[in-house]
Scaffold this motif. Structure first.
Motif, PDB file in Angstrom:
ATOM      1  N   THR A  32       4.962 -23.527 -21.390  1.00  9.47           N
ATOM      2  CA  THR A  32       4.549 -24.904 -21.166  1.00  9.47           C
ATOM      3  C   THR A  32       3.163 -24.930 -20.561  1.00  9.47           C
ATOM      4  OG1 THR A  32       6.851 -25.464 -20.762  1.00  9.47           O
ATOM      5  CG2 THR A  32       5.212 -27.056 -20.063  1.00  9.47           C
ATOM      6  N   CYS A  33       2.305 -25.747 -21.116  1.00  2.08           N
ATOM      7  CA  CYS A  33       0.985 -25.942 -20.537  1.00  2.08           C
ATOM      8  C   CYS A  33       1.169 -26.594 -19.169  1.00  2.08           C
ATOM      9  CB  CYS A  33       0.155 -26.836 -21.456  1.00  2.08           C
ATOM     10  SG  CYS A  33      -1.393 -27.387 -20.728  1.00  2.08           S
ATOM     11  N   VAL A  34       0.606 -25.971 -18.129  1.00  5.32           N
ATOM     12  CA  VAL A  34       0.840 -26.501 -16.787  1.00  5.32           C
ATOM     13  C   VAL A  34       0.193 -27.866 -16.583  1.00  5.32           C
ATOM     14  CG1 VAL A  34       1.153 -24.251 -15.682  1.00  5.32           C
ATOM     15  CG2 VAL A  34      -1.135 -25.256 -15.794  1.00  5.32           C
ATOM     16  N   ALA A  35      -0.805 -28.182 -17.405  1.00  9.29           N
ATOM     17  CA  ALA A  35      -1.509 -29.444 -17.221  1.00  9.29           C
ATOM     18  C   ALA A  35      -0.803 -30.599 -17.916  1.00  9.29           C
ATOM     19  CB  ALA A  35      -2.939 -29.319 -17.727  1.00  9.29           C
ATOM     20  N   CYS A  36      -0.505 -30.465 -19.201  1.00 10.30           N
ATOM     21  CA  CYS A  36       0.055 -31.600 -19.928  1.00 10.30           C
ATOM     22  C   CYS A  36       1.539 -31.432 -20.213  1.00 10.30           C
ATOM     23  CB  CYS A  36      -0.724 -31.846 -21.222  1.00 10.30           C
ATOM     24  SG  CYS A  36      -0.544 -30.536 -22.437  1.00 10.30           S
ATOM     25  N   ARG A  37       2.087 -30.315 -19.785  1.00 10.14           N
ATOM     26  CA  ARG A  37       3.527 -30.065 -19.905  1.00 10.14           C
ATOM     27  C   ARG A  37       4.021 -30.028 -21.333  1.00 10.14           C
ATOM     28  NH1 ARG A  37       4.486 -27.804 -15.562  1.00 10.14           N
ATOM     29  NH2 ARG A  37       6.692 -28.166 -15.769  1.00 10.14           N
ATOM     30  N   LEU A  71      -1.979 -22.444 -20.279  1.00 16.03           N
ATOM     31  CA  LEU A  71      -2.749 -23.655 -20.536  1.00 16.03           C
ATOM     32  C   LEU A  71      -3.058 -23.754 -22.018  1.00 16.03           C
ATOM     33  CD1 LEU A  71      -5.718 -23.794 -17.984  1.00 16.03           C
ATOM     34  CD2 LEU A  71      -3.958 -25.533 -18.273  1.00 16.03           C
ATOM     35  N   ASP A  72      -3.186 -24.963 -22.502  1.00 12.25           N
ATOM     36  CA  ASP A  72      -3.731 -25.125 -23.839  1.00 12.25           C
ATOM     37  C   ASP A  72      -5.157 -24.603 -23.835  1.00 12.25           C
ATOM     38  OD1 ASP A  72      -1.673 -26.601 -25.307  1.00 12.25           O
ATOM     39  OD2 ASP A  72      -2.021 -28.160 -23.822  1.00 12.25           O
ATOM     40  N   PRO A  73      -5.596 -24.034 -24.930  1.00 17.11           N
ATOM     41  CA  PRO A  73      -7.001 -23.613 -25.004  1.00 17.11           C
ATOM     42  C   PRO A  73      -7.884 -24.832 -25.191  1.00 17.11           C
ATOM     43  CG  PRO A  73      -5.880 -23.111 -27.053  1.00 17.11           C
ATOM     44  CD  PRO A  73      -4.848 -23.702 -26.136  1.00 17.11           C
ATOM     45  N   GLY A  76      -9.937 -30.025 -21.741  1.00 16.51           N
ATOM     46  CA  GLY A  76      -9.294 -31.163 -21.111  1.00 16.51           C
ATOM     47  C   GLY A  76      -8.111 -30.754 -20.259  1.00 16.51           C
ATOM     48  N   CYS A  77      -7.335 -29.823 -20.782  1.00 15.50           N
ATOM     49  CA  CYS A  77      -6.169 -29.375 -20.032  1.00 15.50           C
ATOM     50  C   CYS A  77      -6.593 -28.544 -18.829  1.00 15.50           C
ATOM     51  CB  CYS A  77      -5.229 -28.583 -20.936  1.00 15.50           C
ATOM     52  SG  CYS A  77      -4.226 -29.661 -21.977  1.00 15.50           S
ATOM     53  N   LEU A  78      -7.649 -27.762 -18.985  1.00 14.45           N
ATOM     54  CA  LEU A  78      -8.122 -26.993 -17.842  1.00 14.45           C
ATOM     55  C   LEU A  78      -8.606 -27.932 -16.736  1.00 14.45           C
ATOM     56  CD1 LEU A  78      -8.871 -24.339 -16.450  1.00 14.45           C
ATOM     57  CD2 LEU A  78     -11.075 -24.436 -17.611  1.00 14.45           C
TER      58      LEU A  78
HETATM   59 ZN   LIG Z   1      -2.133 -28.941 -22.207  1.00 13.11          ZN
END
Ligand SMILES: [Zn+2]
Length: 118
Positions: A32-37, A71-73, A76-78
């Motif tokens: 799971t991307c920690v930013a956008c889940r 994280l997604d590459p 924005g997510c970073l």
């Molecule tokens: Zn993300």
């Protein structure tokens, strides 16, 4: 002059002995991307790892030792992960401005490498 169809071209099969047998196979590991889940297959995400010495870096091969967060590459997510503190929390470390900058650069590189060159 007549050509016959190429006969039995040897197909390159997948290397069968490439995988270490030590790890049990799981079906499509998801992270799971920690930013956008958003849950994605592990290969679509980048792993940010805190090494045993406390250094943060983007782990391109997903195998670096230490505590990791996915994280997604995607810049924005970073940014979101940095701004909301979720990345720092996931990695249990404070992320200063210099480190954040370095992660931005490394993530951008990772995103480029991941994308099939068009
Ligand atoms: Zn993300």
């Amino acid at each position: 002059m007549k050509r016959t169809a190429r006969s039995s071209e040897p197909r390159k099969s997948e290397p069968s002995a490439a995988k270490p047998a030590s790890r049990p196979m799981r079906s499509l590991p998801q992270r799971t991307c920690v930013a956008c889940r958003t849950a994605r297959s592990k290969r679509e995400l980048v792993r940010v790892v805190r090494s045993p010495t406390g250094e943060l870096s983007v782990d391109l091969r997903g195998k670096a030792p230490g505590r990791g967060a996915y994280l997604d590459p995607d810049a924005g997510c970073l940014e979101r992960g940095l701004a909301e503190g979720v990345l720092a929390r996931a990695l249990e470390i404070d992320i200063d401005g210099m480190t954040a900058d370095r992660l931005r650069g490394e993530l951008a590189t990772a995103a480029k490498e991941r994308r099939p060159s068009a």
